[in-house]
Write a protein that holds these residues in place. Structure first.
Motif, mmCIF file in Angstrom:
data_model
loop_
_atom_site.group_PDB
_atom_site.id
_atom_site.type_symbol
_atom_site.label_atom_id
_atom_site.label_comp_id
_atom_site.label_asym_id
_atom_site.label_seq_id
_atom_site.Cartn_x
_atom_site.Cartn_y
_atom_site.Cartn_z
ATOM 1 N N ALA A 20 -1.927 1.755 21.567
ATOM 2 C CA ALA A 20 -1.508 2.358 20.301
ATOM 3 C C ALA A 20 -0.551 1.438 19.552
ATOM 4 C CB ALA A 20 -0.859 3.715 20.556
ATOM 5 N N GLN A 21 0.342 0.759 20.285
ATOM 6 C CA GLN A 21 1.241 -0.199 19.645
ATOM 7 C C GLN A 21 0.461 -1.315 18.980
ATOM 8 O OE1 GLN A 21 4.403 -1.571 22.351
ATOM 9 N NE2 GLN A 21 4.131 0.322 23.489
ATOM 10 N N ALA A 22 -0.546 -1.827 19.676
ATOM 11 C CA ALA A 22 -1.357 -2.914 19.126
ATOM 12 C C ALA A 22 -2.113 -2.455 17.880
ATOM 13 C CB ALA A 22 -2.332 -3.423 20.186
ATOM 14 N N GLU A 23 -2.600 -1.205 17.899
ATOM 15 C CA GLU A 23 -3.305 -0.678 16.733
ATOM 16 C C GLU A 23 -2.374 -0.561 15.533
ATOM 17 O OE1 GLU A 23 -6.272 3.025 15.634
ATOM 18 O OE2 GLU A 23 -4.579 3.405 16.972
ATOM 19 N N VAL A 24 -1.179 -0.030 15.753
ATOM 20 C CA VAL A 24 -0.206 0.090 14.664
ATOM 21 C C VAL A 24 0.199 -1.290 14.157
ATOM 22 C CG1 VAL A 24 2.115 0.858 14.054
ATOM 23 C CG2 VAL A 24 0.635 2.342 15.421
ATOM 24 N N SER A 27 -2.360 -2.742 11.844
ATOM 25 C CA SER A 27 -2.329 -2.123 10.518
ATOM 26 C C SER A 27 -1.120 -2.604 9.711
ATOM 27 C CB SER A 27 -2.330 -0.603 10.639
ATOM 28 O OG SER A 27 -1.105 -0.102 11.152
ATOM 29 N N VAL A 28 -0.008 -2.873 10.390
ATOM 30 C CA VAL A 28 1.182 -3.401 9.711
ATOM 31 C C VAL A 28 0.906 -4.812 9.185
ATOM 32 C CG1 VAL A 28 3.547 -4.199 10.085
ATOM 33 C CG2 VAL A 28 2.843 -1.965 10.940
ATOM 34 N N ARG A 29 0.207 -5.605 9.963
ATOM 35 C CA ARG A 29 -0.114 -6.963 9.515
ATOM 36 C C ARG A 29 -0.974 -6.939 8.251
ATOM 37 N NH1 ARG A 29 -0.902 -9.224 15.632
ATOM 38 N NH2 ARG A 29 1.147 -10.233 15.814
ATOM 39 N N GLU A 30 -1.852 -5.951 8.137
ATOM 40 C CA GLU A 30 -2.657 -5.818 6.921
ATOM 41 C C GLU A 30 -1.771 -5.493 5.721
ATOM 42 O OE1 GLU A 30 -5.718 -2.971 7.672
ATOM 43 O OE2 GLU A 30 -6.726 -4.216 9.174
ATOM 44 N N VAL A 31 -0.775 -4.629 5.927
ATOM 45 C CA VAL A 31 0.165 -4.310 4.843
ATOM 46 C C VAL A 31 0.922 -5.562 4.420
ATOM 47 C CG1 VAL A 31 2.267 -3.051 4.236
ATOM 48 C CG2 VAL A 31 0.437 -1.888 5.486
ATOM 49 N N ALA A 55 4.861 0.378 2.483
ATOM 50 C CA ALA A 55 3.546 0.924 2.178
ATOM 51 C C ALA A 55 3.740 2.342 1.663
ATOM 52 C CB ALA A 55 2.654 0.926 3.417
ATOM 53 N N GLY A 56 2.815 2.794 0.813
ATOM 54 C CA GLY A 56 2.915 4.150 0.294
ATOM 55 C C GLY A 56 3.072 4.181 -1.212
ATOM 56 N N ARG A 57 3.391 5.347 -1.739
ATOM 57 C CA ARG A 57 3.585 5.511 -3.189
ATOM 58 C C ARG A 57 4.826 4.790 -3.666
ATOM 59 N NH1 ARG A 57 4.820 10.902 -4.118
ATOM 60 N NH2 ARG A 57 4.621 10.505 -6.349
ATOM 61 N N TYR A 58 5.800 4.650 -2.771
ATOM 62 C CA TYR A 58 7.045 3.982 -3.106
ATOM 63 C C TYR A 58 7.390 2.970 -2.026
ATOM 64 C CZ TYR A 58 7.869 8.061 -6.149
ATOM 65 O OH TYR A 58 7.767 9.049 -7.089
ATOM 66 N N GLY A 59 8.186 1.991 -2.417
ATOM 67 C CA GLY A 59 8.786 1.084 -1.455
ATOM 68 C C GLY A 59 10.288 1.114 -1.625
ATOM 69 N N PRO A 83 -0.866 3.040 6.449
ATOM 70 C CA PRO A 83 -2.027 3.001 7.347
ATOM 71 C C PRO A 83 -2.191 4.302 8.130
ATOM 72 C CG PRO A 83 -0.694 1.007 7.562
ATOM 73 C CD PRO A 83 0.106 1.978 6.740
ATOM 74 N N GLN A 84 -3.445 4.658 8.396
ATOM 75 C CA GLN A 84 -3.724 5.902 9.110
ATOM 76 C C GLN A 84 -3.092 5.944 10.510
ATOM 77 O OE1 GLN A 84 -5.206 8.641 7.656
ATOM 78 N NE2 GLN A 84 -4.360 9.619 9.508
ATOM 79 N N PRO A 85 -3.105 4.847 11.292
ATOM 80 C CA PRO A 85 -2.448 4.921 12.609
ATOM 81 C C PRO A 85 -0.966 5.282 12.517
ATOM 82 C CG PRO A 85 -3.860 2.990 12.499
ATOM 83 C CD PRO A 85 -3.784 3.547 11.107
ATOM 84 N N VAL A 86 -0.327 4.887 11.422
ATOM 85 C CA VAL A 86 1.085 5.222 11.218
ATOM 86 C C VAL A 86 1.215 6.685 10.801
ATOM 87 C CG1 VAL A 86 3.186 4.641 9.952
ATOM 88 C CG2 VAL A 86 1.590 2.822 10.611
ATOM 89 N N LEU A 87 0.337 7.137 9.918
ATOM 90 C CA LEU A 87 0.348 8.547 9.513
ATOM 91 C C LEU A 87 0.099 9.468 10.700
ATOM 92 C CD1 LEU A 87 -1.662 8.432 6.157
ATOM 93 C CD2 LEU A 87 0.806 8.752 6.423
ATOM 94 N N ASN A 88 -0.718 9.013 11.655
ATOM 95 C CA ASN A 88 -0.993 9.834 12.833
ATOM 96 C C ASN A 88 0.286 10.136 13.611
ATOM 97 O OD1 ASN A 88 -3.708 9.789 12.199
ATOM 98 N ND2 ASN A 88 -4.221 8.191 13.684
ATOM 99 N N ILE A 89 1.206 9.169 13.668
ATOM 100 C CA ILE A 89 2.481 9.375 14.366
ATOM 101 C C ILE A 89 3.282 10.468 13.669
ATOM 102 C CG2 ILE A 89 4.650 8.276 15.078
ATOM 103 C CD1 ILE A 89 3.080 5.592 15.036
ATOM 104 N N TRP A 90 3.379 10.375 12.344
ATOM 105 C CA TRP A 90 4.083 11.388 11.551
ATOM 106 C C TRP A 90 3.505 12.774 11.803
ATOM 107 C CZ3 TRP A 90 8.069 11.843 7.948
ATOM 108 C CH2 TRP A 90 8.031 12.942 7.107
ATOM 109 N N GLU A 91 2.170 12.863 11.747
ATOM 110 C CA GLU A 91 1.522 14.163 11.886
ATOM 111 C C GLU A 91 1.732 14.762 13.277
ATOM 112 O OE1 GLU A 91 -2.434 13.113 10.809
ATOM 113 O OE2 GLU A 91 -1.963 12.929 8.668
ATOM 114 N N LYS A 92 1.675 13.938 14.307
ATOM 115 C CA LYS A 92 1.838 14.441 15.669
ATOM 116 C C LYS A 92 3.262 14.926 15.933
ATOM 117 C CE LYS A 92 -1.783 11.586 17.750
ATOM 118 N NZ LYS A 92 -2.045 10.425 18.652
#
Length: 200
Positions: A20-24, A27-31, A55-59, A83-92
């Motif tokens: 999960a760390q590698a996935e996040v 996604s951070v590298r893409e940002v 990332a997001g509506r604001y920085g 990124p969705q993997p980051v949003l998944n953490i928030w949601e959980k």
């Protein structure tokens, strides 16, 4: 995974496993590729020791005019989506339908730190702040809801997630130092911290 409470701050040790760390991280590298890291100045004119992007509506942004949220990267481009993997953490962890408006990405290189501060540039403090640690360990200091007084510290490891909500939402906190090069997630060393916030 172990949940700890330090002065009403929730610390979820080992919340993200290595995959999960590698996935996040991916996604951070893409940002960062779309919105490169930059080093902002404080309102006092001193460069911060961390480099950051969002990332997001604001920085989140800082210069001599003060701390604030901005709708564009300093280069003039829009911030990439969270990124969705980051949003998944928030949601959980929050179980909220409301998604964060901003994912602040801080990179701590060798010698970088973050002084005690409150996250108070948001409009509504009833929403929590969720903070994700990746890479080298960081010594996280937790203070009080007013400046001064005794503090407590804990080492945050890669994959740990902190939630500041409720009574802890305006608790002073910071990172005194990192153990540079100790972790194995970032080949060149350093610590990445993701902070998810509701802005409006």
């Amino acid at each position: 995974m172990t949940k700890l409470i330090l002065r009403d701050v929730e610390i979820h040790k080992g919340f993200l496993d290595r995959a999960a760390q590698a996935e996040v991280l991916g996604s951070v590298r893409e940002v960062v590729a779309a919105a490169p890291l930059f080093r902002p100045d404080t309102p006092y004119g001193k460069p911060m020791s961390v480099r950051m992007t969002s990332a997001g509506r604001y920085g989140w942004f800082s210069d001599r005019s003060g701390f604030r949220y901005a709708k564009q990267h300093p280069m003039g481009c829009a911030w990439p989506p969270v990124p969705q993997p980051v949003l998944n953490i928030w949601e959980k962890l929050t179980e909220l339908q409301r998604q964060p408006d901003c994912c602040l990405i801080n990179y701590y290189g060798e010698g970088a730190r973050m002084g005690l501060h409150q996250d108070r540039d948001e409009a509504d403090f009833s929403w929590p702040v969720v903070s994700v640690s990746l890479g080298d360990p960081g010594l996280f200091r937790v203070g009080n809801r007013t400046r001064g007084g005794k503090t407590e510290s804990i080492w945050l490891e890669s994959g740990d997630v902190v939630v500041l909500g409720g009574a802890a939402r305006l608790t002073y906190h910071g990172v005194d130092r990192i153990k540079f090069g100790v972790g194995s997630l970032l080949p060149k060393g350093g610590r990445i911290n993701l902070t998810l916030r509701v802005v409006d």
